[in-house]
Design a protein around this motif. Structure first.
Motif, PDB file in Angstrom:
ATOM      1  N   UNK A   1      -2.084  -1.247  -9.653  1.00 42.19           N
ATOM      2  CA  UNK A   1      -1.961   0.163  -9.281  1.00 42.19           C
ATOM      3  C   UNK A   1      -1.752   0.361  -7.791  1.00 42.19           C
ATOM      4  N   UNK A   2      -2.409  -0.467  -6.973  1.00 46.93           N
ATOM      5  CA  UNK A   2      -2.251  -0.370  -5.519  1.00 46.93           C
ATOM      6  C   UNK A   2      -0.794  -0.594  -5.120  1.00 46.93           C
ATOM      7  N   UNK A   3      -0.105  -1.473  -5.848  1.00 52.70           N
ATOM      8  CA  UNK A   3       1.292  -1.730  -5.534  1.00 52.70           C
ATOM      9  C   UNK A   3       2.218  -0.586  -5.892  1.00 52.70           C
TER      10      UNK A   3
ATOM     11  N   UNK B   1      -3.883   7.982  -2.893  1.00 52.28           N
ATOM     12  CA  UNK B   1      -3.741   7.008  -3.976  1.00 52.28           C
ATOM     13  C   UNK B   1      -4.282   5.644  -3.559  1.00 52.28           C
ATOM     14  N   UNK B   2      -4.058   5.273  -2.309  1.00 53.87           N
ATOM     15  CA  UNK B   2      -4.623   4.013  -1.816  1.00 53.87           C
ATOM     16  C   UNK B   2      -6.133   4.041  -1.925  1.00 53.87           C
ATOM     17  N   UNK B   3      -6.727   5.143  -1.504  1.00 53.14           N
ATOM     18  CA  UNK B   3      -8.186   5.257  -1.524  1.00 53.14           C
ATOM     19  C   UNK B   3      -8.723   5.036  -2.934  1.00 53.14           C
ATOM     20  N   UNK B   4      -8.119   5.685  -3.930  1.00 48.28           N
ATOM     21  CA  UNK B   4      -8.663   5.609  -5.281  1.00 48.28           C
ATOM     22  C   UNK B   4      -8.402   4.260  -5.949  1.00 48.28           C
TER      23      UNK B   4
ATOM     24  N   UNK C   1      -8.264   1.446  -4.333  1.00 45.34           N
ATOM     25  CA  UNK C   1      -9.223   0.538  -3.686  1.00 45.34           C
ATOM     26  C   UNK C   1     -10.631   0.792  -4.199  1.00 45.34           C
ATOM     27  N   UNK C   2     -10.971   2.051  -4.455  1.00 40.90           N
ATOM     28  CA  UNK C   2     -12.281   2.362  -5.023  1.00 40.90           C
ATOM     29  C   UNK C   2     -12.432   1.747  -6.412  1.00 40.90           C
TER      30      UNK C   2
END
Length: 414
Positions: free
Chosen positions: A93-95, A102-105, A107-108
């Motif tokens: 998903x990070x990619x 979106x990065x924050x979530x 990574x969370x």
């Protein structure tokens, strides 16, 4: 079961856990390695990147106690396999993200997936290894937290150079997926007769959650040793997190290196952190075999190693030049590796086997707070001062406070 068969299962289980730990920390490094490219693409500041770098630690922190209670009651096979699958989804998903939120979530979500690994993994090792041989096994397992960042930058930078930071993350997710399948297919919990834990304690796994909250969590929170271990380990992980999250950017800024040069160079000191984890665990086992109680050996070693790490970290604030800085980094990370290994092993020695994961979860909640604050405070201080020197001085002070807690904070003096 024959002794040779049991030993083989011990070693393969340990190697799988080390592999999982390495991949977890390679996953954590994807944002740190790609942070300058991501900052440029999305027009982010150091302060914003600091918050994004901490997202994993916040979710990791709030997941600790629930995951610890579950780890003390569920078998390691399905629990860890499911956690690795969640990590795979988060990395893929990070990619695919389109912005900072979106990065924050993602990574969370990765932090939530990583939360059970060292809790359930330590629980597994406690069942397979006795107290007298546990230090080396846990040291190697914890060493994966340093080996991953050492291996990660070269591998991640190679993938990023060919395909970009997005595909770099997707590849990490696919590796997680393969490891999850391998763990589920191979691993089985030891039978009561095979376990290094006391048989009566093995069956405690089936106790209800309500009993866990009262008899385990409540009991541990009422002990001074629990709070001392938690507060001390918070400082240990604060320093670890500082180096994992900001080392590439610090080298790039202070040594005028390119992104690729800084990423590759940042891997070098992490090898010493891995060596420290191995050496710390082996040292505790060696001292214990000579008649010193394992708890006393752990506590004394972590005091000395954290004192060294704090002083060496503070010295980096003077920006001594590339050769001297790398020497200080290597020594500081070696000392931090020893502290990580011994601090984590200490948690297995101040409670009974049936409460190991819960205690480590409490300890790791504090550690995650330190891990979350390190990138945030470093980013804020670097933005306001234009230098990383204040952040290294602050980290040195936190390291000294951790040293004092380990030295004076324990009620148990065995």
């Amino acid at each position: 079961m024959q002794s040779s068969d049991r030993r083989a299962r011990q070693r393969i289980t340990l190697l799988l856990l080390v592999g999982a730990g390495c991949i977890n920390y390679v996953d954590r490094a994807t944002l740190a390695v790609g942070n300058t490219a991501i900052m440029a693409e999305m027009h982010l500041s150091y302060a914003t990147m600091g918050w994004l770098l901490s997202a994993l630690d916040w979710s990791y922190m709030i997941s600790q106690v629930p995951m610890g209670l579950l780890a003390d009651r569920l078998g390691g096979r399905a629990f860890l396999g499911g956690a690795l699958l969640l990590c795979a989804c988060a990395e893929i998903g990070f990619g695919l993200v389109g912005g900072a939120t979106s990065i924050f979530w993602t990574r969370a979500l990765l932090g939530m997936g990583e939360a059970p690994l060292f809790l359930a993994g330590t629980r597994v090792l406690v069942h397979w290894y006795s107290a007298e041989e546990r230090g080396g096994a846990i040291g190697l397992f914890n060493g994966s937290a340093s080996l991953g960042p050492a291996l990660g930058p070269p591998l991640l930078l190679a993938v990023m150079a060919w395909w970009g930071w997005r595909d770099m993350s997707v590849v990490g997710g696919l590796v997680n997926l393969l490891l999850a399948v391998g763990w589920i297919v191979y691993y089985r919990d030891p039978l009561p007769g095979e376990s290094a834990a006391e048989p009566a304690r093995v069956h405690h796994d089936k106790a209800p959650v309500r009993s866990a909250l009262r008899d385990d969590l409540g009991y541990l929170l009422g002990r001074r040793d629990t709070w001392a271990a938690t507060a001390g380990f918070t400082g240990v992980v604060y320093l670890s997190s500082l180096y994992i999250t900001w080392l590439p950017a610090w080298l790039e800024k202070t040594e005028s290196l390119s992104e690729i040069q800084a990423g590759l160079l940042s891997a070098f000191p992490q090898i010493f952190s891995f060596a420290g984890c191995l050496g710390g665990g082996k040292l505790v086992d060696m001292v214990s075999r000579r008649g010193v109680a394992p708890l006393a050996a752990c506590r004394r070693t972590v005091v000395l190693s954290m004192l060294a790490c704090a002083v060496l970290t503070a010295l980096l604030a003077v920006q001594p030049g590339r050769a001297a800085a790398l020497t200080l980094l290597a020594l500081a990370l070696f000392a931090n590796g020893v502290a990580v290994s011994c601090g984590w092993t200490l948690g297995t020695l101040i409670t009974t086997e049936d409460r190991v994961a819960t205690l480590e979860a409490i300890q790791n909640t504090g550690a995650s707070l330190g891990g979350a604050l390190a990138p945030i405070l470093t980013g804020i201080l670097a933005t306001r001062s234009g230098s990383f020197a204040p952040a290294f001085l602050l980290a040195g002070g936190i390291g000294l406070l951790s040293t004092a807690i380990y030295h004076r904070g324990f009620a148990t003096r065995r």
